[in-house]
Design a protein around this motif. Structure first.
Motif, PDB file in Angstrom:
ATOM      1  N   TRP A  18      20.169 -19.178 -15.020  1.00 28.44           N
ATOM      2  CA  TRP A  18      20.487 -19.611 -16.383  1.00 28.44           C
ATOM      3  C   TRP A  18      21.403 -20.833 -16.392  1.00 28.44           C
ATOM      4  N   GLY A  19      21.829 -21.268 -15.222  1.00 29.08           N
ATOM      5  CA  GLY A  19      22.491 -22.559 -15.102  1.00 29.08           C
ATOM      6  C   GLY A  19      21.536 -23.630 -14.629  1.00 29.08           C
ATOM      7  N   ASP A  20      20.528 -23.229 -13.835  1.00 34.14           N
ATOM      8  CA  ASP A  20      19.563 -24.197 -13.299  1.00 34.14           C
ATOM      9  C   ASP A  20      18.638 -24.739 -14.378  1.00 34.14           C
ATOM     10  N   THR A  21      18.367 -23.927 -15.402  1.00 31.85           N
ATOM     11  CA  THR A  21      17.465 -24.364 -16.463  1.00 31.85           C
ATOM     12  C   THR A  21      18.242 -24.584 -17.752  1.00 31.85           C
ATOM     13  N   GLN A  22      17.957 -25.712 -18.398  1.00 33.77           N
ATOM     14  CA  GLN A  22      18.653 -26.046 -19.644  1.00 33.77           C
ATOM     15  C   GLN A  22      17.855 -25.552 -20.843  1.00 33.77           C
ATOM     16  N   ILE A  23      18.541 -25.365 -21.953  1.00 36.74           N
ATOM     17  CA  ILE A  23      17.973 -24.702 -23.121  1.00 36.74           C
ATOM     18  C   ILE A  23      17.288 -25.710 -24.042  1.00 36.74           C
TER      19      ILE A  23
ATOM     20  N   PHE B 114      22.573 -35.154 -18.632  1.00 30.55           N
ATOM     21  CA  PHE B 114      23.411 -35.742 -19.670  1.00 30.55           C
ATOM     22  C   PHE B 114      23.015 -35.256 -21.064  1.00 30.55           C
ATOM     23  N   VAL B 115      21.726 -34.930 -21.253  1.00 28.82           N
ATOM     24  CA  VAL B 115      21.193 -34.642 -22.588  1.00 28.82           C
ATOM     25  C   VAL B 115      21.250 -33.152 -22.921  1.00 28.82           C
ATOM     26  N   PHE B 116      21.090 -32.285 -21.925  1.00 28.15           N
ATOM     27  CA  PHE B 116      20.951 -30.849 -22.161  1.00 28.15           C
ATOM     28  C   PHE B 116      22.094 -30.067 -21.514  1.00 28.15           C
ATOM     29  N   ASN B 117      22.183 -28.800 -21.882  1.00 27.70           N
ATOM     30  CA  ASN B 117      23.122 -27.854 -21.270  1.00 27.70           C
ATOM     31  C   ASN B 117      22.382 -26.581 -20.875  1.00 27.70           C
ATOM     32  N   GLY B 118      22.908 -25.907 -19.843  1.00 24.41           N
ATOM     33  CA  GLY B 118      22.485 -24.555 -19.531  1.00 24.41           C
ATOM     34  C   GLY B 118      23.463 -23.555 -20.126  1.00 24.41           C
ATOM     35  N   LEU B 119      23.165 -22.286 -19.973  1.00 27.38           N
ATOM     36  CA  LEU B 119      24.093 -21.267 -20.469  1.00 27.38           C
ATOM     37  C   LEU B 119      25.364 -21.238 -19.643  1.00 27.38           C
ATOM     38  N   ILE B 120      25.215 -21.426 -18.327  1.00 27.53           N
ATOM     39  CA  ILE B 120      26.371 -21.427 -17.438  1.00 27.53           C
ATOM     40  C   ILE B 120      26.236 -22.603 -16.483  1.00 27.53           C
ATOM     41  N   ARG B 121      27.280 -22.847 -15.681  1.00 22.71           N
ATOM     42  CA  ARG B 121      27.252 -23.939 -14.710  1.00 22.71           C
ATOM     43  C   ARG B 121      28.251 -23.613 -13.605  1.00 22.71           C
ATOM     44  N   TYR B 122      28.195 -24.372 -12.535  1.00 23.15           N
ATOM     45  CA  TYR B 122      29.226 -24.287 -11.505  1.00 23.15           C
ATOM     46  C   TYR B 122      30.445 -25.090 -11.935  1.00 23.15           C
ATOM     47  N   ASP B 123      31.638 -24.612 -11.572  1.00 25.57           N
ATOM     48  CA  ASP B 123      32.807 -25.455 -11.715  1.00 25.57           C
ATOM     49  C   ASP B 123      32.954 -26.295 -10.448  1.00 25.57           C
ATOM     50  N   GLU B 124      34.027 -27.057 -10.348  1.00 27.89           N
ATOM     51  CA  GLU B 124      34.168 -27.970  -9.214  1.00 27.89           C
ATOM     52  C   GLU B 124      34.318 -27.236  -7.888  1.00 27.89           C
ATOM     53  N   ASN B 125      34.672 -25.949  -7.926  1.00 32.67           N
ATOM     54  CA  ASN B 125      34.801 -25.138  -6.715  1.00 32.67           C
ATOM     55  C   ASN B 125      33.585 -24.261  -6.459  1.00 32.67           C
ATOM     56  N   LEU B 126      32.497 -24.544  -7.184  1.00 29.88           N
ATOM     57  CA  LEU B 126      31.234 -23.817  -7.046  1.00 29.88           C
ATOM     58  C   LEU B 126      31.359 -22.355  -7.455  1.00 29.88           C
ATOM     59  N   GLU B 127      32.235 -22.090  -8.413  1.00 30.47           N
ATOM     60  CA  GLU B 127      32.313 -20.781  -9.051  1.00 30.47           C
ATOM     61  C   GLU B 127      31.635 -20.888 -10.416  1.00 30.47           C
ATOM     62  N   LEU B 128      30.932 -19.823 -10.832  1.00 29.71           N
ATOM     63  CA  LEU B 128      30.223 -19.862 -12.103  1.00 29.71           C
ATOM     64  C   LEU B 128      31.198 -19.842 -13.272  1.00 29.71           C
ATOM     65  N   THR B 129      30.918 -20.676 -14.251  1.00 26.40           N
ATOM     66  CA  THR B 129      31.717 -20.722 -15.467  1.00 26.40           C
ATOM     67  C   THR B 129      30.780 -20.938 -16.648  1.00 26.40           C
ATOM     68  N   GLY B 130      31.267 -20.719 -17.856  1.00 25.89           N
ATOM     69  CA  GLY B 130      30.412 -20.825 -19.026  1.00 25.89           C
ATOM     70  C   GLY B 130      30.136 -22.260 -19.429  1.00 25.89           C
TER      71      GLY B 130
ATOM     72  N   ASN C   7       8.709 -36.951 -17.060  1.00 26.89           N
ATOM     73  CA  ASN C   7       9.011 -36.575 -18.439  1.00 26.89           C
ATOM     74  C   ASN C   7      10.474 -36.152 -18.477  1.00 26.89           C
ATOM     75  N   LEU C   8      10.999 -35.934 -19.683  1.00 29.59           N
ATOM     76  CA  LEU C   8      12.410 -35.579 -19.823  1.00 29.59           C
ATOM     77  C   LEU C   8      12.573 -34.198 -20.447  1.00 29.59           C
ATOM     78  N   ASN C   9      11.612 -33.334 -20.180  1.00 24.47           N
ATOM     79  CA  ASN C   9      11.682 -31.951 -20.646  1.00 24.47           C
ATOM     80  C   ASN C   9      12.224 -31.095 -19.509  1.00 24.47           C
ATOM     81  N   PRO C  10      13.381 -30.454 -19.669  1.00 24.51           N
ATOM     82  CA  PRO C  10      14.026 -29.808 -18.521  1.00 24.51           C
ATOM     83  C   PRO C  10      13.276 -28.625 -17.940  1.00 24.51           C
ATOM     84  N   ILE C  11      12.344 -28.017 -18.672  1.00 28.64           N
ATOM     85  CA  ILE C  11      11.597 -26.906 -18.073  1.00 28.64           C
ATOM     86  C   ILE C  11      10.304 -27.384 -17.422  1.00 28.64           C
TER      87      ILE C  11
END
Length: 681
Positions: A304-309, A65-81, A48-52
């Protein structure tokens, strides 16, 4: 007649040329729209395509590609919004005293030490009855421990956390008496925070609900004890102006709704355990949301980055059947691409979101194609039906020597292993598991199966992680040592060369999925190596869905060849904690170790990176020495692309754009995939 034949022979080539040019121009005129897309190959299809709800790599490929989380890693594996523009992580800690007078005296002592407040990250403190409440600008246990050391231990009460598991019966609990917190998640279960002596409460519950059965019970159990109540809080400030793909605005209500759905028993999200320590999610205003935790949980931000809203306006009040029919196969997100079409066993297609909050992607579409076997995936790459390929190890050298291709290689945050089902008596002796580790020629697996593209695994944390233990000594290939351990454990060779003990031969079945060539080869090599020391192994292969649902999830196996893709998280509670061994859970080898349980809890409850690392190092060593898995290899992954096919055109965060070649980052060469731009149109 001859004249017409001559004319035909003269005109025919000209006619062919005209037709070719016309066809070329027609194709070229429509090719930009047709080919301005990224095509990705997936060996499996999403459930299925439900992120939870989704658990497969194929689903994640689309959901990212379809969803976003609240935060994510940047290219250096630091948390960013991402959906959140910023956040703060604070904590309220409550210390319980035996009397209100003792609490007031403690506050006076604390005020007298006000010069130390900055070092303790303390911003305010007050009393209420017998409670001293501390407001800290940092989360974790270190600072409140330092503050609590000021006070007389005999004046304070401890806090005990009691889990109430229920079935059929539905008791209710509320704050009062010794219960200072009462929390119910999406199930019928409760968790109570009890101050002082907790035994009268559990005895009363057992008296009210005697004679529990498997179909009807209310059973209390102690899950943790602490010196105080530490409650971290994350305050997320969300980005303005973000819309769902149907045009509705994204707000804090969507975040709160997603949390409720993660915990909803009807939805049964496999990601639920990462959110079980949340006390509540409060909507402060449309663009602000506060998450309050019941106890410290250091991976809280990562979760909150691993799960999309999810979109509340579409899903609120709908049951799982409605979700399955109307959303799980036709998702609506906030991401850079919109879902367009899903053809079963063929492809999922997504189209550009021109209103994406970071700017519109350059690609018109992304297609994830279902290609059922590795050979077909390679052919699809070589015929340009897909745009890149995770190269099989045997093929890496050939592509390196071919100037038509670009290669991207790195050590993967993953490992392959052989898991022993510890519910099987044959694997319960640690000497047996260590003997098996010495008996399998892991260096040969890396050399001949992975063509040298990898290194021997040193346990549950891949070596590039900051929390991985670099000092672990691997079990070397040593068949003689393996035979000594087996003899010591009472497994002696019989006349047929097969070892036996108490009349039982040492024989077992090793299973894996049939579409993974490396795992099949590992199983065959293990079978051969163990035969040399008198152990008989039968190898069985299964289609992936059957393999997982019938054997792994039901724990109906002796041993299995599998792998974990770990991401960048040190919290491995779900894989190793003794509470996670029920059918369908991830500790399907049934590993149980009280010290490991303690270290897992310490790592996930501590925010001090030094303490996290110390816990993880010890945790990794204990598990590696115990060998519930035979840890095989950490693979080096290599992807190949046709040269001069794509570049990156990404937002610079200041209203402009950066154009650059695709490159490897700490997060991988695909990190900026949303912003790939075709250069071969």
């Amino acid at each position: 007649m001859v004249t017409w034949i001559k004319r035909f022979l003269v005109l025919f080539p000209t006619l062919l040329l005209v037709l070719f040019v016309t066809s070329f121009l027609v194709v070229k005129s429509g090719s930009r729209q047709r080919v301005n897309q990224l095509s990705i190959g997936s060996i499996g299809e999403a459930e299925n395509l439900n992120p939870i709800l989704a658990t497969t790599t194929a689903a994640s490929e689309v959901d990212n590609f379809v969803f976003n989380g609240l935060i994510r890693y940047d290219e250096n594996l630091e948390l960013t919004g991402e959906l959140a523009k910023d956040w703060s992580l604070t904590q309220t800690s409550t210390i319980f005293f035996r009397t209100p007078e003792q609490a007031d005296a403690a506050l006076q002592r604390l005020n007298a030490s006000s010069a130390q407040w900055g070092a303790w990250a303390l911003v305010a403190a007050e009393t209420s009855s017998n409670r001293l409440r501390l407001h800290l600008k940092e989360a974790g246990t270190s600072m409140p421990e330092k503050i609590q050391a000021l006070f007389d231990p005999s004046s304070m009460d401890k806090v005990t956390f009691i889990r109430i598991d229920t079935k059929a019966q539905k008791p209710a609990f509320s704050i009062g008496g010794s219960i200072v917190e009462a929390w119910q998640d999406g199930t019928l279960g409760w968790e109570l925070a009890v101050v002082g002596d907790w035994q009268p409460l559990t005895q009363n519950i057992e008296k009210r609900f005697p004679n529990p059965t498997k179909d009807s019970y209310v059973t209390p159990s102690v899950v943790a004890t602490d010196d105080r109540l530490d409650e971290p809080e994350i305050l997320f400030h969300l980005r303005d102006g973000i819309s769902w793909h149907d045009g509705k605005p994204f707000t804090a209500e969507d975040v709160e709704f997603t949390y409720r759905m993660l915990m909803d028993e009807d939805k049964a999200s496999p990601r639920r355990s990462s959110y079980e320590l949340i006390k509540r999610v409060d909507v402060i205003d449309p663009m602000t949301v506060k998450v309050v935790y019941r106890r410290p949980y250091s991976p809280c931000l990562l979760s909150w980055g691993d799960t999309q809203i999810l979109p509340k306006h579409l899903l609120e009040g709908k049951n799982s059947a409605w979700w399955a029919e109307n959303f799980n196969r036709k998702p609506v997100g906030t991401g850079p691409f919109k879902f367009a079409e899903w053809r079963v066993n063929q492809f999922v297609r997504m189209v550009k979101n021109p209103d994406y909050f970071e700017g519109p992607p350059s690609l018109d579409a992304v297609v994830v194609r279902t290609i059922p076997d590795p050979v077909s995936i390679r052919l699809s790459f070589e015929t340009r039906e897909i745009d890149y390929w995770g190269v099989d190890p045997y093929a890496v050298q050939g592509f390196k020597e071919d100037s038509r291709f670009d290669l991207y290689s790195r050590l993967a945050p993953s490992y392959d292993y052989i898991g022993w089902n510890l519910e099987r008596p044959i694997f319960q002796d640690i000497r047996i598991r260590q003997a098996l580790a010495h008996a399998v020629d892991v260096p040969s697996i890396i050399k001949f199966i992975y063509y040298g593209h990898g290194q021997q695994s040193r346990g549950t944390f891949p070596p590039m992680m900051w929390f991985a233990n670099p000092d672990i000594q691997v079990f070397e290939y040593d068949p003689k040592k393996a035979e000594e351990l087996l003899d010591e454990a009472g497994w002696k060779k019989g006349p047929d060369g097969i070892r036996a003990k108490d009349g039982k031969k040492f024989t077992f079945t090793l299973i894996t999925n049939n579409a993974n060539e490396e795992r099949k080869d590992i199983a065959t090599l293990v079978q051969s190596d163990l035969k040399k020391i008198g152990i008989q192994v039968e190898v069985q292969l299964f289609e992936w869905a059957v393999f997982i649902s019938k054997y792994i999830n039901k724990k109906d196996f002796d041993a299995t060849v599998l792998g974990w893709s770990m991401g960048y998280d040190y919290d491995q509670y779900q894989i190793w904690h003794s509470s996670q061994t029920a059918p369908g859970m991830l500790n399907f080898v049934s590993y149980k170790n009280a010290e490991v349980d303690k270290l897992l809890m310490l790592a996930r409850s501590e925010f001090d990176q030094t303490k996290i690392k110390a816990s993880c190092w010890e945790l990794q060593k204990i598990i590696y020495d115990d060998q519930p898995y035979l840890f095989v290899d950490v693979p080096q992954t290599t992807a190949v692309m046709w040269k001069n096919t794509f570049q990156v055109k990404r937002p610079d965060g200041k209203g402009g754009w950066i154009t650059e070649p695709i490159r490897d980052t700490k997060a991988g060469f695909r990190y900026y995939m949303n912003w790939w731009q075709r250069t071969d149109l």
